[in-house]
Design a protein around this motif. Structure first.
Motif, short mmCIF file in Angstrom:
data_model
loop_
_atom_site.label_atom_id
_atom_site.label_comp_id
_atom_site.label_asym_id
_atom_site.label_seq_id
_atom_site.Cartn_x
_atom_site.Cartn_y
_atom_site.Cartn_z
N PRO A 88 0.77 -1.24 0.00
CA PRO A 88 0.00 0.00 0.00
C PRO A 88 0.80 1.29 0.00
O PRO A 88 0.26 2.35 -0.27
CB PRO A 88 -0.84 -0.10 1.27
N TYR A 89 2.08 1.23 0.27
CA TYR A 89 2.87 2.45 0.35
C TYR A 89 3.73 2.68 -0.90
O TYR A 89 4.53 3.60 -0.94
CB TYR A 89 3.76 2.43 1.58
N SER A 98 3.63 8.27 -1.33
CA SER A 98 3.63 9.62 -0.76
C SER A 98 4.55 10.56 -1.54
O SER A 98 4.28 11.75 -1.63
CB SER A 98 4.02 9.59 0.71
N LEU A 99 5.62 10.05 -2.11
CA LEU A 99 6.52 10.85 -2.94
C LEU A 99 5.77 11.38 -4.16
O LEU A 99 5.85 12.57 -4.49
CB LEU A 99 7.74 10.04 -3.36
N LEU A 100 5.00 10.53 -4.80
CA LEU A 100 4.21 10.94 -5.95
C LEU A 100 3.14 11.95 -5.55
O LEU A 100 2.97 12.98 -6.19
CB LEU A 100 3.58 9.72 -6.62
N THR A 101 2.47 11.69 -4.45
CA THR A 101 1.41 12.59 -3.98
C THR A 101 1.96 13.98 -3.65
O THR A 101 1.41 14.99 -4.08
CB THR A 101 0.72 12.00 -2.73
N ARG A 102 3.06 14.04 -2.88
CA ARG A 102 3.65 15.34 -2.53
C ARG A 102 4.21 16.04 -3.75
O ARG A 102 4.15 17.26 -3.86
CB ARG A 102 4.74 15.16 -1.48
N ARG A 132 4.64 20.14 -5.05
CA ARG A 132 5.92 20.84 -4.92
C ARG A 132 7.04 19.84 -5.23
O ARG A 132 6.85 18.62 -5.12
CB ARG A 132 6.09 21.39 -3.51
N PRO A 133 8.22 20.33 -5.62
CA PRO A 133 9.34 19.41 -5.87
C PRO A 133 9.62 18.58 -4.62
O PRO A 133 9.71 19.12 -3.52
CB PRO A 133 10.51 20.34 -6.19
N THR A 134 9.72 17.28 -4.81
CA THR A 134 9.87 16.36 -3.69
C THR A 134 10.81 15.22 -4.08
O THR A 134 10.79 14.75 -5.21
CB THR A 134 8.49 15.75 -3.31
N ASP A 174 17.37 8.66 -5.90
CA ASP A 174 17.04 8.05 -7.19
C ASP A 174 15.80 8.63 -7.86
O ASP A 174 15.69 8.61 -9.09
CB ASP A 174 16.83 6.54 -7.03
N VAL A 175 14.82 9.10 -7.10
CA VAL A 175 13.56 9.56 -7.67
C VAL A 175 13.20 10.94 -7.11
O VAL A 175 13.18 11.13 -5.90
CB VAL A 175 12.41 8.58 -7.36
N THR A 176 12.93 11.88 -8.01
CA THR A 176 12.45 13.20 -7.64
C THR A 176 11.21 13.49 -8.48
O THR A 176 11.19 13.21 -9.68
CB THR A 176 13.51 14.29 -7.93
#
Length: 109
Positions: free
Chosen positions: A43-44, A65-69, A73-75, A79-81
């Motif tokens: 789920p995460y 949560s990285l995709l959602t944020r 805004r830039p997050t 390896d992934v931004t």
């Protein structure tokens, strides 16, 4: 982007298919078919699968949560931004993927 459920149970993944514009080292963008996949079994996480013409499918797994944020805004670091809308392409999100080989910029609409 097309979304479909691969079955009728709670464990069925949610899959969004799309075409992503991939830019590497200043070369012109290349469109590649891609999938974003979420499943309740993990789920995460979100799995991004790129269908490249020269190799097998390339998968990247990163925090949901990285995709959602990153929609706001830039997050991210490492390896992934994820970066929200670009002025040239207001309906896209940019995802930067980095390896020791280099960095690829993905335009996801």
């Amino acid at each position: 982007m097309t979304q479909h459920h691969a079955g009728a149970t709670d464990e069925s993944p949610i899959v969004c298919t799309t075409t992503i514009l991939v830019t590497v080292a200043g070369d012109p963008p290349v469109p590649l078919p891609a999938e974003l996949r979420y499943t309740a079994a993990d789920p995460y996480a979100v799995r991004l699968s790129l269908n490249t013409p020269s190799t097998a499918t390339v998968d990247w797994v990163f925090a949901r949560s990285l995709l959602t944020r990153g929609l706001r805004r830039p997050t991210g670091s490492g390896d992934v931004t994820v970066i929200p809308r670009h002025h040239c392409h207001p309906d896209t999100v940019r995802v930067l993927l980095s390896t020791w080989h280099g960095t690829a910029a993905l335009g996801v609409s």
